[in-house]
Design a protein around this motif. Structure first.
Motif, mmCIF file in Angstrom:
data_model
loop_
_atom_site.group_PDB
_atom_site.id
_atom_site.type_symbol
_atom_site.label_atom_id
_atom_site.label_comp_id
_atom_site.label_asym_id
_atom_site.label_seq_id
_atom_site.Cartn_x
_atom_site.Cartn_y
_atom_site.Cartn_z
ATOM 1 N N VAL A 1 54.417 -8.604 -36.730
ATOM 2 C CA VAL A 1 55.700 -9.964 -37.569
ATOM 3 C C VAL A 1 56.976 -9.176 -38.130
ATOM 4 O O VAL A 1 57.182 -9.758 -38.598
ATOM 5 N N GLN A 2 55.976 -8.722 -39.330
ATOM 6 C CA GLN A 2 56.564 -8.416 -40.458
ATOM 7 C C GLN A 2 57.690 -7.662 -39.683
ATOM 8 O O GLN A 2 59.400 -7.276 -40.966
ATOM 9 N N LYS A 3 57.106 -6.780 -38.839
ATOM 10 C CA LYS A 3 58.062 -4.634 -38.240
ATOM 11 C C LYS A 3 59.518 -6.150 -37.965
ATOM 12 O O LYS A 3 60.783 -5.936 -38.184
ATOM 13 N N LEU A 4 59.603 -7.376 -37.476
ATOM 14 C CA LEU A 4 60.618 -7.718 -36.854
ATOM 15 C C LEU A 4 61.201 -8.305 -37.424
ATOM 16 O O LEU A 4 62.008 -8.452 -37.798
ATOM 17 N N ILE A 5 60.711 -9.945 -38.667
ATOM 18 C CA ILE A 5 60.375 -9.946 -39.265
ATOM 19 C C ILE A 5 62.277 -9.223 -39.619
ATOM 20 O O ILE A 5 63.546 -9.309 -40.569
ATOM 21 N N ASP A 6 61.603 -7.534 -40.807
ATOM 22 C CA ASP A 6 62.270 -6.695 -40.672
ATOM 23 C C ASP A 6 63.460 -6.587 -40.521
ATOM 24 O O ASP A 6 64.606 -6.420 -40.899
ATOM 25 N N GLU A 7 63.228 -6.284 -39.464
ATOM 26 C CA GLU A 7 64.151 -5.393 -38.239
ATOM 27 C C GLU A 7 65.290 -6.456 -38.233
ATOM 28 O O GLU A 7 66.593 -6.291 -38.092
ATOM 29 N N LEU A 8 64.312 -7.824 -37.897
ATOM 30 C CA LEU A 8 65.472 -8.226 -37.923
ATOM 31 C C LEU A 8 66.450 -9.141 -39.296
ATOM 32 O O LEU A 8 67.539 -9.412 -38.726
ATOM 33 N N HIS A 9 66.315 -9.091 -40.266
ATOM 34 C CA HIS A 9 66.600 -9.384 -41.617
ATOM 35 C C HIS A 9 68.028 -8.484 -41.259
ATOM 36 O O HIS A 9 69.269 -8.248 -42.218
ATOM 37 N N ALA A 10 67.619 -7.367 -40.982
ATOM 38 C CA ALA A 10 68.406 -6.048 -40.999
ATOM 39 C C ALA A 10 69.479 -5.605 -40.780
ATOM 40 O O ALA A 10 70.823 -5.461 -41.026
ATOM 41 N N ASN A 11 69.356 -6.545 -39.466
ATOM 42 C CA ASN A 11 70.829 -6.692 -38.985
ATOM 43 C C ASN A 11 71.205 -8.448 -39.016
ATOM 44 O O ASN A 11 71.797 -8.694 -38.280
ATOM 45 N N ASN A 12 70.988 -9.000 -39.978
ATOM 46 C CA ASN A 12 71.735 -10.282 -39.800
ATOM 47 C C ASN A 12 71.085 -11.909 -39.804
ATOM 48 O O ASN A 12 72.222 -11.940 -39.189
ATOM 49 N N VAL A 13 70.010 -11.355 -38.689
ATOM 50 C CA VAL A 13 69.643 -11.811 -37.932
ATOM 51 C C VAL A 13 68.078 -12.859 -38.687
ATOM 52 O O VAL A 13 67.226 -12.560 -39.174
ATOM 53 N N ARG A 14 67.952 -14.636 -38.090
ATOM 54 C CA ARG A 14 67.066 -14.788 -39.351
ATOM 55 C C ARG A 14 65.860 -15.181 -37.846
ATOM 56 O O ARG A 14 66.141 -15.102 -37.250
ATOM 57 N N ILE A 15 65.071 -15.776 -38.420
ATOM 58 C CA ILE A 15 63.828 -16.038 -37.546
ATOM 59 C C ILE A 15 63.264 -17.362 -38.363
ATOM 60 O O ILE A 15 63.039 -17.944 -39.033
ATOM 61 N N LEU A 16 62.795 -18.432 -36.621
ATOM 62 C CA LEU A 16 62.071 -19.697 -37.124
ATOM 63 C C LEU A 16 60.780 -19.028 -36.133
ATOM 64 O O LEU A 16 60.948 -18.812 -35.037
ATOM 65 N N MET A 17 59.530 -20.267 -36.890
ATOM 66 C CA MET A 17 59.005 -19.854 -35.888
ATOM 67 C C MET A 17 58.342 -21.341 -35.819
ATOM 68 O O MET A 17 58.539 -22.490 -36.509
ATOM 69 N N ASP A 18 57.371 -21.175 -34.975
ATOM 70 C CA ASP A 18 56.598 -22.239 -34.314
ATOM 71 C C ASP A 18 55.778 -22.829 -34.954
ATOM 72 O O ASP A 18 54.325 -22.392 -34.735
ATOM 73 N N LEU A 19 55.674 -24.308 -35.611
ATOM 74 C CA LEU A 19 54.598 -25.118 -36.205
ATOM 75 C C LEU A 19 54.022 -26.314 -35.784
ATOM 76 O O LEU A 19 54.088 -27.054 -35.504
ATOM 77 N N VAL A 20 52.522 -25.281 -35.145
ATOM 78 C CA VAL A 20 51.887 -26.239 -34.407
ATOM 79 C C VAL A 20 50.654 -27.496 -35.847
ATOM 80 O O VAL A 20 49.756 -26.636 -36.158
#
Length: 584
Positions: free
Chosen positions: A86-105
């Motif tokens: 997940v950390q890799k996903l966050i970092d690679e998204l940010h490197a591509n100027n894409v943000r990420i929202l998670m589902d908070l239950v």
């Protein structure tokens, strides 16, 4: 007095792409989508023009309700991957100027969460009050009864009995999903720590599941008896309870304000303007925006989801006009959506997935979403026109707990005779949550490229994937995907008009009952645009005499072949859509 100019913010201009992790891409051949699969498709996600993803739950979970039963907020469901993934996903998204929202239950947990295990260990447990426990009631014959008559959202009682400690606990969804007691300050602090765990790792915000169920009426009174069933809706006592706004403001102050985040609440059982304003009015300092749910409930019956009440364009006109008009009054902000993981596909419900109309209809819905004020949320697959399972699928194709429970409940009342279930199956074919969770259709290879050919996908793959998939559209300039890309780019190019501009509804007397029409107007640039959307399979003619200023104006975008300019009449083919830009 006119409303003040709208303050700009990144989350207002975002275009959000929702990913259901189990259904996006399986990278290791186990039949279940995973985090590495999502990472591998970041270039594809970026190519669409979206700039934010919303990831449905990925936390450790026994998966009784597809991850909405969390066993550990700081661990990942093992088949999906690891925290490092997940950390890799966050970092690679940010490197591509894409943000990420998670589902908070955080209305409830799994009964396998350490908090609940400790809570149910004994009545004297230090975490006993982290959940909602009550003593039984007894009838005149001495039979044990639930503390009240509330019905679970998934059917049956909302209470589960714990034999060792002799009390019931509240579980508004499944018995394996006990509700947290938000009145307990220690529980709230630990929930906030779990939120910080992910925000510190770069997560850009949360979609808060079942947000307004966190505060219940303290006395937990019986729901009104309106049916002859043993359990009744208690929504008036468990939705938007007396401390709901206190909890959200505390969450905002203690957590969200320390990060640059987007907050989106799921607002159940509450759809009126006054109640919504209290959550999203800027001066309230609570949430950025809400999902009210009414746009995905348009074909629900008066007594429930699986009762028949067919869609009509008047329904979407009423909802669109209401929320587009309401938000500027109190400086709130809309979500704009038609599909999510809890709904059937809008293409099949509100437009048409018939082969002759499917592409045009999908483009019309894209035009609707991208021409409204608010933050658009599209569900993975919308960009290729994914549809519901066809009518030749039987009840066995539907595996989601909500639909299955309802089907079996009705089947039991009908003596187990499946030949009497056609009405229920029809509604499931339109509205079941399974449709929004169908595996992504990447290409025409076995299993739609979602998983390997020799794997068994975790759920049904729609047979239409052979014709409707990413590979067949990605290089086609006339495809649904190409149209979505164009609309997303157009929205960014004309943000003062299409994101921040005023919304002016056109009356049905002008457009006809099957056409939704509205104007967008920017005070900043002076630009005006007229949007016309045909929600029918018949040609519609809009006589725009009252909008003569659009005569000889240019077509900004359309999903049908049109003239370079328009006259006093606009012909809309079946499911046709057009945005007409007024010449300055």
């Amino acid at each position: 007095m006119p409303p003040p100019p709208i303050e700009k913010a990144w989350w207002k201009e975002a275009v959000v792409y929702q990913i259901y992790p189990a259904s996006f891409l399986d990278s290791n051949g186990d039949g279940l989508g995973d985090i590495p699969g999502i990472i591998s498709k970041i270039p594809y996600i970026k190519s669409l023009g979206v700039d934010t993803i919303w990831l449905s739950p990925i936390f450790a979970s026994p998966q009784k309700d597809m991850g909405y039963d969390v066993a550990d907020y700081r661990s990942i469901h093992a088949p999906y991957g690891t925290v490092a993934d997940v950390q890799k996903l966050i970092d690679e998204l940010h490197a591509n100027n894409v943000r990420i929202l998670m589902d908070l239950v955080v209305n409830h947990t799994s009964d396998q969460h350490a908090w609940f295990k400790e809570s149910r260990a004994s009545r004297s447990s230090s975490k006993r009050d982290w959940y909602i426990w009550r003593d039984p009631k007894y009838d005149e014959q001495g039979n044990r009864k639930e503390p009240n008559n509330w019905k679970s959202i998934f059917g049956g009682s909302a209470w589960a009995y714990d034999e060792p400690t002799g009390q019931y606990y509240l579980a508004l969804f499944l018995p394996s999903q006990p509700d947290l007691n938000w009145e307990n300050a220690d529980m709230r602090e630990e929930a906030y720590n779990d939120m910080r765990f992910w925000l510190d790792r770069g997560v850009d915000g949360f979609r808060i599941d079942s947000m307004n169920l966190m505060s219940k009426h303290p006395n937990l009174p019986d729901g009104k008896v309106v049916t002859d069933e043993p359990y009744q809706s208690g929504a008036e006592f468990f939705a938007s309870g007396p401390k709901m706004h206190d909890y959200i403001r505390e969450m905002r102050t203690k957590v969200f304000d320390n990060y640059e985040v987007m907050s989106v609440g799921e607002l159940g059982f509450t759809k009126d303007e006054q109640s919504v304003s209290q959550y999203v009015a800027k001066g309230r300092h609570e949430l950025n925006m809400l999902f009210t749910g009414d746009i995905v409930d348009m074909d629900f019956g008066a007594n429930g989801k699986y009762e028949r009440d067919d869609f009509h364009p008047r329904k979407i006109r009423k909802i669109t006009n209401m929320w587009q008009g309401a938000m500027p009054k109190f400086d709130g902000w809309n979500t704009v959506y038609l599909d999510n993981h809890d709904s059937g596909r809008s293409l099949s419900r509100y437009a048409s997935d018939a082969p002759e109309h499917r592409s045009t209809a999908a483009k019309m819905l894209a035009t609707y979403m991208m021409s409204l004020s608010g933050t658009p949320f599209l569900l993975a697959g919308q960009e290729i026109g994914m549809a519901n399972l066809a009518k030749n699928y039987g009840a066995e194709a539907y595996i989601d707990v909500e639909g299955k429970n309802y089907y079996n409940e009705v089947l039991q009342t009908r003596g187990g005779d499946t030949s009497k279930m056609a009405d229920v199956l029809r509604e499931m074919q339109l509205k079941s949550r399974d449709h929004g969770r169908l595996p992504m259709q990447w290409d025409d290879s076995p299993n739609a490229g979602f998983t390997t050919a020799d794997s068994k996908p975790w759920m049904t793959i729609n047979k239409d994937y052979v014709d409707w998939n990413v590979a067949s559209q990605i290089d086609d300039p006339e495809s649904i995907m190409a149209y979505w890309k164009r609309m997303i780019a157009l929205r960014k190019d004309y943000s003062d008009l299409l994101v921040y501009g005023s919304y002016i509804p056109l009356p049905e007397t002008l457009t006809g009952e099957m056409v939704l029409g509205y104007e967008r107007y920017s005070k900043t640039t002076g630009q005006r645009a007229l949007v016309l959307l045909n929600f029918s399979d018949q040609e519609q003619i809009v006589v725009a005499k009252e909008y003569a200023e659009y005569t000889d104006s240019s077509i900004l975008v359309s999903n049908q072949e049109v003239e370079e300019s328009v006259g006093s009449e606009v012909a809309l083919r079946p499911f046709g859509a057009v945005i007409i830009l007024k010449h300055e």
